[in-house]
Design a protein around this motif. Structure first.
Motif, short mmCIF file in Angstrom:
data_model
loop_
_atom_site.label_atom_id
_atom_site.label_comp_id
_atom_site.label_asym_id
_atom_site.label_seq_id
_atom_site.Cartn_x
_atom_site.Cartn_y
_atom_site.Cartn_z
N PRO A 38 129.68 19.60 137.71
CA PRO A 38 128.26 19.81 137.43
C PRO A 38 127.78 21.19 137.84
O PRO A 38 128.24 21.77 138.83
N SER A 39 126.85 21.70 137.07
CA SER A 39 126.25 23.00 137.35
C SER A 39 124.73 22.85 137.49
O SER A 39 124.25 22.37 138.49
N ARG A 40 123.99 23.14 136.43
CA ARG A 40 122.53 23.15 136.54
C ARG A 40 121.90 22.10 135.62
O ARG A 40 122.38 21.84 134.53
N PRO A 41 120.80 21.50 136.08
CA PRO A 41 120.13 20.49 135.25
C PRO A 41 119.07 21.11 134.34
O PRO A 41 118.59 22.22 134.55
N ALA A 42 118.71 20.35 133.33
CA ALA A 42 117.61 20.71 132.42
C ALA A 42 116.92 19.42 132.00
O ALA A 42 117.53 18.35 131.98
N HIS A 43 115.65 19.54 131.65
CA HIS A 43 114.86 18.36 131.29
C HIS A 43 114.44 18.41 129.83
O HIS A 43 114.15 19.48 129.28
N PHE A 44 114.37 17.25 129.20
CA PHE A 44 113.71 17.07 127.92
C PHE A 44 112.31 16.53 128.19
O PHE A 44 112.12 15.67 129.06
N PHE A 45 111.33 17.02 127.43
CA PHE A 45 109.94 16.60 127.60
C PHE A 45 109.38 16.07 126.28
O PHE A 45 109.79 16.52 125.20
N HIS A 46 108.44 15.16 126.39
CA HIS A 46 107.77 14.59 125.23
C HIS A 46 106.26 14.66 125.41
O HIS A 46 105.74 14.46 126.51
N ASP A 100 115.20 24.50 131.36
CA ASP A 100 116.04 24.57 132.53
C ASP A 100 115.21 24.18 133.75
O ASP A 100 114.03 24.53 133.86
N ALA A 101 115.81 23.43 134.67
CA ALA A 101 115.07 22.94 135.83
C ALA A 101 114.61 24.07 136.75
O ALA A 101 113.72 23.85 137.60
N ASP A 102 115.18 25.28 136.61
CA ASP A 102 114.77 26.41 137.43
C ASP A 102 113.75 27.31 136.74
O ASP A 102 113.33 28.32 137.32
N ASN A 103 113.35 26.96 135.52
CA ASN A 103 112.40 27.80 134.79
C ASN A 103 110.98 27.39 135.18
O ASN A 103 110.27 26.72 134.43
N GLY A 104 110.58 27.82 136.37
CA GLY A 104 109.29 27.42 136.92
C GLY A 104 108.09 27.71 136.04
O GLY A 104 107.23 26.84 135.86
N PRO A 105 107.98 28.92 135.46
CA PRO A 105 106.80 29.21 134.63
C PRO A 105 106.64 28.26 133.44
O PRO A 105 105.53 27.78 133.18
N MET A 106 107.75 27.96 132.74
CA MET A 106 107.62 27.07 131.59
C MET A 106 107.42 25.63 132.01
O MET A 106 106.71 24.87 131.34
N LEU A 107 107.99 25.23 133.13
CA LEU A 107 107.75 23.87 133.63
C LEU A 107 106.26 23.69 133.94
O LEU A 107 105.68 22.64 133.65
N GLY A 137 100.56 18.40 129.45
CA GLY A 137 100.70 16.95 129.54
C GLY A 137 102.05 16.42 129.11
O GLY A 137 102.23 15.21 128.96
N TYR A 138 103.03 17.31 128.91
CA TYR A 138 104.38 16.85 128.60
C TYR A 138 104.92 16.01 129.76
O TYR A 138 104.65 16.29 130.93
N GLU A 139 105.71 15.00 129.41
CA GLU A 139 106.36 14.16 130.41
C GLU A 139 107.87 14.18 130.20
O GLU A 139 108.34 14.18 129.05
N ILE A 140 108.62 14.20 131.30
CA ILE A 140 110.08 14.19 131.20
C ILE A 140 110.53 12.89 130.54
O ILE A 140 110.13 11.80 130.96
N CYS A 141 111.37 13.01 129.52
CA CYS A 141 111.90 11.81 128.85
C CYS A 141 113.41 11.67 129.03
O CYS A 141 113.97 10.61 128.74
N ALA A 142 114.07 12.71 129.51
CA ALA A 142 115.50 12.63 129.80
C ALA A 142 115.91 13.89 130.54
O ALA A 142 115.20 14.91 130.51
N THR A 143 117.06 13.81 131.19
CA THR A 143 117.62 14.96 131.90
C THR A 143 119.08 15.10 131.54
O THR A 143 119.80 14.11 131.42
#
Length: 306
Positions: free
Chosen positions: A132-140, A277-284, A291-297
């Protein structure tokens, strides 16, 4: 029942999308996009699509190629997905084995893959030597029933346009895309250097919606943008939202994305998706504001070859 792996054929496009939508319901793609991407991939990418077939039924897919835009040589990717109702038949193992053999011959020294953050998927990757390396999230975001922030007032010298307004000369959008892509967090950073390649692979893609892609200009120069991809079923994907370095910290990316989302809802889109990407603070932060919500990682994994 026998599972075989073979190369994708254009007649597989409907089945490919069926499998991908079942495995990744938050991804936006179409049969036309799949065929287009394969036909227009840069030769240096060595792009290949594999399918797993069981008794004539397509049950798995894999995108395979070299990360040719990365400054680090030898990086490659393989993203296999199996229909959720057809797992446990060995299709994933066959897809990975075929891809790794192909990539090794193409000069790859490491293979990156995205793995859904579930116990079964993570265990599958571990058994096959992926770390494993770095996580990322999908949003809906529910465009049909949710509430978007109101349209914002434009600062002096700032205008909102669409990608369609750049049909005669899209080079300013290429330059903005290249600059922001270079700054995006990734294990395999990309440097977009070829304008003609960008035209062939991105600008002319049937998935890119020029009228829903919003562009912010400041004093006539492209400052920020939010790319929109659609599939004709009411689903909308934010392909990239970025701001050129000289214009950052002025809220222009949020302005572009807000405009694009309003355009999308007005065009009948009902569900908006994006990934970060989970480290992309500005876009998160921007996505939370909308109002986006995480739907998967997913978790990026890597295996060293050789």
């Amino acid at each position: 029942m026998t599972v075989i792996v073979r190369d994708f054929r254009p007649a597989d496009a409907e089945g490919w999308v069926r499998v991908r939508r079942a495995a990744l319901p938050f991804m936006v793609t179409t049969p036309e996009r799949v065929v287009f991407d394969l036909a227009n991939a840069a030769p240096a990418k060595r792009y290949r699509l594999l399918v797993a077939e069981e008794d004539g039924e397509l049950i798995g897919t894999a995108q395979v190629g070299l990360a040719h835009e990365s400054p680090e040589p030898g990086q490659a990717f393989c993203n296999p997905y199996i229909h959720p109702e057809r797992t446990g038949r060995g299709a994933g193992t066959l897809l990975l084995r075929t891809a790794e053999e192909y990539l090794a011959l193409a000069g790859a020294t490491s293979v990156y893959t995205w793995v859904l953050d579930t116990p079964d998927d993570l265990a599958f990757a571990k058994r096959r030597g992926y770390e494993p390396s770095r996580p990322a999230h999908f949003f809906h975001l529910d465009l049909a029933h949710g509430t978007l922030p109101p349209r914002q007032d434009l600062p002096a010298g700032v205008e909102l346009r669409t990608a369609a307004d750049f049909a005669d000369d899209p080079r300013p959008l290429f330059e903005a895309d290249a600059e922001t892509t270079a700054d995006e967090p990734s294990d395999t950073p990309a440097l977009l250097s070829g304008y003609e390649e960008w035209l062939d692979e991105i600008w002319r893609s049937p998935g890119l919606d020029h009228h829903l892609t919003s562009v912010v200009t400041a004093d006539g120069e492209v400052a920020a943008f939010s790319v929109a991809e659609t599939d004709g079923t009411g689903r909308y994907w934010s392909g990239m939202t970025g701001t050129r370095r000289a214009y950052r910290n002025r809220g222009l990316a949020k302005l572009a994305k807000n405009d694009s989302l309003h355009r999308a809802r007005g065009a009948g889109c009902t569900d908006a998706y994006t990934g970060n990407d989970a480290d992309n603070g500005p876009m998160l932060a921007i996505n939370r504001w909308f109002g986006y919500e995480i739907c998967a990682t997913e978790v990026r994994h890597v295996r060293r070859l050789g």
